[in-house]
Design an enzyme around this catalytic site. Structure first.
Site, PDB file in Angstrom:
ATOM      1  CG  ASP A 118      -1.808   0.967   1.031  1.00 58.98           C
ATOM      2  OD1 ASP A 118      -2.488   1.412   0.167  1.00 58.98           O
ATOM      3  OD2 ASP A 118      -2.664   1.473   1.924  1.00 58.98           O
ATOM      4  CG  HIS A 143      -1.004   2.247  -9.072  1.00 61.30           C
ATOM      5  ND1 HIS A 143      -1.028   1.866  -8.004  1.00 61.30           N
ATOM      6  CD2 HIS A 143      -1.772   2.816  -9.687  1.00 61.30           C
ATOM      7  CE1 HIS A 143      -1.677   2.508  -7.748  1.00 61.30           C
ATOM      8  NE2 HIS A 143      -2.881   2.713  -8.084  1.00 61.30           N
ATOM      9  CB  SER A 148      -8.906  -5.399  -2.327  1.00 64.71           C
ATOM     10  OG  SER A 148      -9.859  -3.743  -3.422  1.00 64.71           O
ATOM     11  CD  GLU A 194     -13.697  -5.431  -0.414  1.00 68.11           C
ATOM     12  OE1 GLU A 194     -12.206  -5.773  -0.832  1.00 68.11           O
ATOM     13  OE2 GLU A 194     -13.850  -6.172  -0.145  1.00 68.11           O
ATOM     14  CG  LEU A 199       9.295 -17.087  -3.446  1.00 64.18           C
ATOM     15  CD1 LEU A 199       9.247 -17.058  -2.062  1.00 64.18           C
ATOM     16  CD2 LEU A 199      10.682 -15.787  -3.920  1.00 64.18           C
ATOM     17  CB  SER A 256      -7.390  -3.345   3.494  1.00 57.16           C
ATOM     18  OG  SER A 256      -7.416  -2.091   4.019  1.00 57.16           O
TER      19      SER A 256
HETATM   20  C1  IPE Z   1      -5.093  -2.941   0.544  1.00 56.21           C
HETATM   21  O1  IPE Z   1      -5.441  -1.453  -0.189  1.00 56.21           O
HETATM   22  C2  IPE Z   1      -4.839  -3.643  -0.728  1.00 56.21           C
HETATM   23  C3  IPE Z   1      -4.167  -3.659  -1.792  1.00 56.21           C
HETATM   24  C4  IPE Z   1      -2.843  -3.556  -1.495  1.00 56.21           C
HETATM   25  C5  IPE Z   1      -4.244  -4.176  -3.212  1.00 56.21           C
HETATM   26  P1  IPE Z   1      -6.175  -0.381  -0.149  1.00 56.21           P
HETATM   27  O2  IPE Z   1      -5.284   0.723  -0.697  1.00 56.21           O
HETATM   28  O3  IPE Z   1      -7.030  -0.821  -1.259  1.00 56.21           O
HETATM   29  O4  IPE Z   1      -6.164   0.108   1.183  1.00 56.21           O
HETATM   30  P2  IPE Z   1      -7.132   0.857   2.238  1.00 56.21           P
HETATM   31  O5  IPE Z   1      -9.104   1.035   0.990  1.00 56.21           O
HETATM   32  O6  IPE Z   1      -6.809   1.745   2.438  1.00 56.21           O
HETATM   33  O7  IPE Z   1      -7.989   0.197   3.161  1.00 56.21           O
HETATM   34  C1  IPE Z   2      -1.288   0.398  -3.303  1.00 53.51           C
HETATM   35  O1  IPE Z   2      -1.280   1.083  -3.213  1.00 53.51           O
HETATM   36  C2  IPE Z   2      -1.434  -0.623  -4.636  1.00 53.51           C
HETATM   37  C3  IPE Z   2      -3.207  -1.107  -4.863  1.00 53.51           C
HETATM   38  C4  IPE Z   2      -3.821  -0.675  -4.030  1.00 53.51           C
HETATM   39  C5  IPE Z   2      -4.039  -1.466  -6.146  1.00 53.51           C
HETATM   40  P1  IPE Z   2      -2.130   2.604  -2.972  1.00 53.51           P
HETATM   41  O2  IPE Z   2      -2.988   2.567  -4.515  1.00 53.51           O
HETATM   42  O3  IPE Z   2      -3.679   2.402  -2.218  1.00 53.51           O
HETATM   43  O4  IPE Z   2      -2.104   4.165  -2.869  1.00 53.51           O
HETATM   44  P2  IPE Z   2      -2.301   4.519  -1.712  1.00 53.51           P
HETATM   45  O5  IPE Z   2      -2.963   4.215  -0.802  1.00 53.51           O
HETATM   46  O6  IPE Z   2      -4.107   5.714  -2.214  1.00 53.51           O
HETATM   47  O7  IPE Z   2      -1.233   6.097  -1.094  1.00 53.51           O
HETATM   48 MG    MG Z   3      -3.951   2.409  -0.527  1.00 54.56          MG
END
Ligand code: IPE
Ligand code: IPE
Ligand code: MG
Length: 240
Positions: free
Chosen positions: A16, A33, A61, A63, A127, A192
């Site tokens: 994240d 990303h 996810s 979501e 792995l 999450s």
């Molecule tokens: C969790 O990160 C999902 C992934 C890293 C793929 P999110 O950024 O989606 O989580 P929330 O919304 O902050 O809980």
């Molecule tokens: C995690 O980084 C990657 C995915 C959830 C796909 P985020 O895109 O959630 O980055 P932040 O949390 O908004 O900084």
């Molecule tokens: Mg995030």
């Protein structure tokens, strides 16, 4: 066997902070990303050299579909490009890639890439990298309940046979040991909807480091922290 007892067999990572990392540099979220893929490579290298045998990566996810269409498409493109680019090197390193999550919800193109990397790396023995794509732990548990109900209706299963092991067998992770440690980058302290069943006794490690800044050194730091934890599983140990 691990290099020593205190090496976690399985680390699961919530990757994240890509968006915030990019914003802090005045860049688009997509740049965060894309930069995060270098951290994936670094963690795979570090897992191989520390003796970690399973590395689960939360890539997308269920979501996350709620994000703007452009970001979702960018993430799916990045997934396909990374799979195509990394597959030969992963096979060479003896890394097996498995994908968990609701595959039917993915596009035909993404499914083809997933199937390709799974078959190209199937022989990997050093792995196992488990990629969670369109993954939701609650959906995984609902799916398991549904599979169990189907077995019961078919007549092969009675309620007394529904044990923890029987349920675990119906999860995407049936062949994979539970994570010893769950690491989340980006500063948030939550799961999450990640591995809710499997996390029952996982050590949790939260770091403010944003995912694109999480490299080999940070991974080793997490492994070292694991070595300092005392897992009791509800029992008493000699130190108390
Ligand atoms: C969790 O990160 C999902 C992934 C890293 C793929 P999110 O950024 O989606 O989580 P929330 O919304 O902050 O809980
Ligand atoms: C995690 O980084 C990657 C995915 C959830 C796909 P985020 O895109 O959630 O980055 P932040 O949390 O908004 O900084
Ligand atoms: Mg995030």
């Amino acid at each position: 066997m691990n290099k020593h007892d205190k090496t976690p067999l399985h680390i699961a990572l919530v990757m994240d902070g890509n968006g915030r990392w990019a914003a802090s540099q005045g860049r688009e979220r997509a740049f965060g990303h894309a930069s995060g893929t270098e951290s994936v490579r670094a963690c795979i290298r570090a897992a191989l050299s520390t003796g970690v045998r399973y590395l689960t990566l939360y890539a997308f996810s269920t979501e996350n579909w709620e994000r703007p269409r452009e970001e979702v498409e960018g993430l799916m493109d990045l997934l396909c490009d990374s799979i195509a680019k990394e597959s030969p090197e992963l096979a060479r390193q003896g890394v097996r890639v498995m994908v968990i999550g609701a595959r039917a919800g993915l596009s035909e193109r993404v499914r083809r890439h997933i199937e390709a990397i799974e078959s190209e790396t199937a022989g990997g023995k050093n792995l196992t990298v488990v990629l969670a794509v369109n993954y939701s732990a609650r959906s995984e548990l609902v799916r398991a309940a549904s599979l169990i109900a189907a077995d019961a209706i078919a007549g092969g299963l009675s309620p007394v046979m529904i044990t923890e092991a029987a349920l675990a067998e119906k999860l995407y992770t049936a062949e994979i040991p539970d994570p010893d440690m769950i690491v989340r980058t980006g500063g948030e302290q939550r799961l999450s909807n990640f591995l809710l069943w499997q996390a029952a006794y996982s050590e949790l490690y939260f770091t403010p480091v944003m995912w694109p800044d999480f490299g080999e050194e940070e991974f080793r730091g997490a492994v070292e922290e694991y070595g300092r934890r005392e897992r009791r599983f509800g029992k008493l140990t000699n130190s108390y």
